[in-house]
Design a protein around this motif. Structure first.
Motif, PDB file in Angstrom:
ATOM      1  N   ALA A 310       0.846  -1.200   0.000  1.00  0.00           N
ATOM      2  CA  ALA A 310       0.000   0.000   0.000  1.00  0.00           C
ATOM      3  C   ALA A 310       0.879   1.246   0.000  1.00  0.00           C
ATOM      4  O   ALA A 310       0.665   2.181  -0.787  1.00  0.00           O
ATOM      5  N   TYR A 311       1.883   1.232   0.864  1.00  0.00           N
ATOM      6  CA  TYR A 311       2.760   2.395   0.969  1.00  0.00           C
ATOM      7  C   TYR A 311       3.628   2.546  -0.275  1.00  0.00           C
ATOM      8  O   TYR A 311       3.870   3.657  -0.744  1.00  0.00           O
ATOM      9  N   GLU A 312       4.057   1.428  -0.839  1.00  0.00           N
ATOM     10  CA  GLU A 312       4.842   1.458  -2.080  1.00  0.00           C
ATOM     11  C   GLU A 312       4.019   2.079  -3.218  1.00  0.00           C
ATOM     12  O   GLU A 312       4.523   2.897  -3.994  1.00  0.00           O
ATOM     13  N   TRP A 325      -4.042  10.468   0.398  1.00  0.00           N
ATOM     14  CA  TRP A 325      -3.406  10.743   1.697  1.00  0.00           C
ATOM     15  C   TRP A 325      -4.254  10.183   2.834  1.00  0.00           C
ATOM     16  O   TRP A 325      -3.741   9.518   3.743  1.00  0.00           O
ATOM     17  N   ASN A 326      -5.554  10.469   2.781  1.00  0.00           N
ATOM     18  CA  ASN A 326      -6.451   9.987   3.841  1.00  0.00           C
ATOM     19  C   ASN A 326      -6.446   8.467   3.934  1.00  0.00           C
ATOM     20  O   ASN A 326      -6.459   7.893   5.024  1.00  0.00           O
ATOM     21  N   CYS A 327      -6.451   7.826   2.774  1.00  0.00           N
ATOM     22  CA  CYS A 327      -6.467   6.364   2.742  1.00  0.00           C
ATOM     23  C   CYS A 327      -5.197   5.787   3.371  1.00  0.00           C
ATOM     24  O   CYS A 327      -5.260   4.819   4.133  1.00  0.00           O
ATOM     25  N   MET A 328      -4.053   6.385   3.068  1.00  0.00           N
ATOM     26  CA  MET A 328      -2.791   5.878   3.609  1.00  0.00           C
ATOM     27  C   MET A 328      -2.727   6.099   5.122  1.00  0.00           C
ATOM     28  O   MET A 328      -2.278   5.218   5.869  1.00  0.00           O
ATOM     29  N   GLU A 339       2.179   6.170  15.126  1.00  0.00           N
ATOM     30  CA  GLU A 339       3.276   7.106  14.871  1.00  0.00           C
ATOM     31  C   GLU A 339       3.492   7.303  13.374  1.00  0.00           C
ATOM     32  O   GLU A 339       3.745   8.425  12.907  1.00  0.00           O
ATOM     33  N   ALA A 340       3.390   6.209  12.599  1.00  0.00           N
ATOM     34  CA  ALA A 340       3.556   6.315  11.147  1.00  0.00           C
ATOM     35  C   ALA A 340       2.439   7.150  10.535  1.00  0.00           C
ATOM     36  O   ALA A 340       2.665   7.928   9.605  1.00  0.00           O
ATOM     37  N   ALA A 341       1.212   7.002  11.046  1.00  0.00           N
ATOM     38  CA  ALA A 341       0.082   7.789  10.544  1.00  0.00           C
ATOM     39  C   ALA A 341       0.312   9.278  10.774  1.00  0.00           C
ATOM     40  O   ALA A 341       0.062  10.112   9.890  1.00  0.00           O
TER      41      ALA A 341
END
Length: 630
Positions: A310-312, A325-328, A339-341
């Motif tokens: 997903a991030y890739e 952006w919202n989805c990620m 923390e990543a969010a």
């Protein structure tokens, strides 16, 4: 309104090569390349000078630009219209279209009435716009009258008008009338069939939609997508896959709409391998990756438990929309990576993307799933202080969930009492769940009764209240809750788990033996339980926690045969040490299965990713990514 002269610019000069030659260009032809109102007004001035200010052909071209162009001016078009002594049908139709483009549906009807009063006969181009205007405004009475006029003026066999009538009645949720129009059509095209299919689907009549689909003499990608989307929107994912396979067998190419629908089906079932195949197809065929499709791909990977891909995919986008952006951010939230969010959110702001209310729902959810209480309090204030976004019900729900999970029940209740709106069942349900986690029987009973009255058909609410009573030793009250369920006819939602391996989706229910390999699965399950018992596994139900009503599975099925345990046993049969497999469960994972899954991941050297109703759990080396904060 100002006089005509106030609108006019200096006239165009036209040079002549000799007294007998024609102009180097026609003023009417120059309108075809008109690109601004300033240029149009110059043309208007010149046409007036030539004595064409009352000519329908000349003025119609001016009106067309003003009414239909993105650079036009509808008020100027109406001014021109008012100067014409006898406007024709083309001019009326153009202005009706202009009103429709600006969603001024009522004005379309008013202008049509004036057209009739001026004895200008409508033509086949008049009615489609009028029908769409009635549809947009849900003007049922006017729509019926326009329908009558379609027949009165001789367009009963015009396919374009009739297709628009079907769409109008579908929009009115009047499928009976839509079907009457459809059945009486002398010729039906793909649009006719597809519009009716979509109409049935919108009202949840998916089987009726499929009957129409099967009757179709020919289908295109739009009709296939309409039916696939109908199954997906009704959560009938298996049927969506079956139809998709039929489509592929007929060698029909996927377009971005079919791809988006099937990615949603993959998301619903947790079918990662199928989703990866569709993503690869999109890349190989060069299908346009618009913001909606890009977000659907990211969402599929997030909800199929593959956050890395997903991030890739997200990082590889040349343009990242707010939805991406919202989805990620939401993906990191549901995987418990708060923390990543927050880090992604900060990157978003650095790139000048303005967050919206959904952004903050996802941020607060991320804080809730990761126990980031201070961060959650900060962003709850930050959204209003910095971005002027007033908290909605969903934001309050996230904060109550955050505070409640952290054991701050008094603060959570105080926040609810201070809400500017009446709390809904989502907000109260978050507090109710927190009361269960922390054993606050008194508050839990108070909130639980309110939640049940707000959601009387939700079996989970009754079960939770009954279990609270059991923990307090109030067995008579627990029995009363069960009786209330029976009197009201409330049935528990059966638990099921889905696992996709080798491109095939397998579904398990608690205690089920319908799977063709059930004998091998139950043998593996017994081995699995024996091996984790050897390292200290004791079922949660044997630890003195008496739960007369199990929240997630049918009571008659022992803990050993819960649906996720069967899915895990199947996963162990089909994978080898070091592999990862993914399971999707329709309900919240129970404490016993959560405890067992940690031990299984260690003993059998697997990473087991489980998506339950609330979040993801990544079991590996005897630990869970949620750190038991769930």
């Amino acid at each position: 309104m100002s006089s005509l002269q106030t609108f006019l610019a200096p006239p165009l000069s036209i040079s002549f090569s000799s007294s007998n030659s024609k102009p180097r260009y026609s003023p009417l032809e120059s309108l075809e390349t008109c690109s601004s109102m300033a240029q149009l007004k110059q043309n208007h001035a010149h046409l007036t000078k030539l004595g064409l200010s009352s000519d329908n052909d000349a003025m119609g071209r001016l009106i067309k630009f003003c009414a239909l162009s993105n650079d036009g001016d509808l008020d100027y078009a109406l001014h021109l219209f008012d100067t014409l002594p006898h406007p024709d049908a083309f001019i009326y139709n153009t202005l009706i279209r202009g009103y429709l483009l600006r969603k001024q549906a009522a004005d379309c009807i008013v202008l049509y009435l004036r057209m009739l009063q001026d004895s200008v006969l409508p033509n086949k181009f008049t009615f489609p716009c009028l029908i769409r205007a009635c549809s947009v405004d849900v003007a049922v009475e006017e729509g019926a009258q326009i329908h009558a006029h379609v027949f009165k003026f001789g367009f009963a066999n015009d396919g374009f008008c009739l297709n628009n009538l079907i769409h109008m009645y579908v929009n009115f949720k009047s499928l009976e009338n839509a079907r009457k129009v459809f059945d009486k059509m002398p010729r039906r095209d793909v649009v006719s069939w597809t519009t009716l299919i979509s109409g049935y689907a919108q009202l949840g009549l998916v089987d009726a939609a499929f009957e129409v689909f099967e009757w179709m003499p020919e289908r295109n990608s739009v009709s296939w997508n309409a039916m696939i989307a109908a199954y997906v929107q009704s959560n009938r994912f298996h049927e969506a896959f079956a139809l998709f396979n039929r489509m592929r067998a007929e060698n029909l190419a996927l377009d971005k709409f079919v791809a988006a629908s099937m990615l949603s089906a993959c998301t619903g079932l947790g079918a990662l391998e199928q989703g990866e195949w569709i993503h690869k197809y999109i890349r190989n065929k060069g299908i346009e990756l618009d913001p909606k499709l890009a977000t659907t791909i990211i969402d599929m990977y997030c909800k199929c438990g593959c956050l890395e891909k997903a991030y890739e995919t997200f990082k590889g986008l040349t343009y990242k929309s707010i939805s991406s952006w919202n989805c990620m951010i939401g993906g990191f939230a549901m995987h418990g990576k708060g923390e990543a969010a927050i880090s992604i959110f900060k990157d978003m702001e650095k790139q000048g993307i303005v967050p919206d209310n959904i952004t903050f729902i996802n941020i607060l959810s991320a804080c809730s799933h990761s126990g980031l209480v201070e961060e959650g309090r900060y962003y709850f204030q930050y959204m209003t202080r910095v971005h002027g976004i007033e908290p909605m019900m969903e934001h309050y729900g996230c904060m109550v969930d955050l505070l409640g999970r952290a054991g701050l029940l008094d603060e959570a209740k105080k926040l609810i009492d201070q809400m500017p709106m009446t709390p809904d069942v989502g907000v109260l349900g978050a507090l109710f769940g927190a009361c269960r986690i922390h054993g606050n029987i008194e508050l839990g009973e108070q909130v639980g009764k309110r939640v049940i009255e707000l959601e009387p058909n939700n079996s989970g609410r009754y079960v939770l209240l009954a279990n609270l009573y059991v923990k307090a030793g109030r067995y008579e009250d627990m029995a009363n809750v069960r009786r209330m369920m029976n009197v009201r006819g409330v049935k528990k939602v059966p638990g099921f788990s889905v696992i996709e391996l080798e491109g095939e989706v397998n579904e398990f229910i608690a205690g089920g033996r319908d799977h063709p390999e059930s004998k091998e699965i139950y043998a593996k399950l017994d081995e699995m339980l024996d091996r984790i018992r050897a390292i200290g596994y004791v079922p949660c139900g044997a630890e003195g926690v008496v739960e007369e009503l199990d929240e997630e599975e049918e009571k008659e099925n022992p803990l050993n045969y819960h649906s996720e345990k069967l899915a895990i046993a199947f996963g162990l049969l089909k994978t080898k040490a070091g592999d990862t497999f993914r399971i999707t469960k329709n309900l919240r994972v129970c404490r016993d299965c959560h405890h067992a899954s940690k031990l299984i991941s260690k003993v059998f050297d697997r990473e087991i990713v489980v998506r339950d109703r609330n979040r993801f759990h990544h079991f590996k080396d005897g630990e869970c990514s949620c750190k038991d904060y769930w």
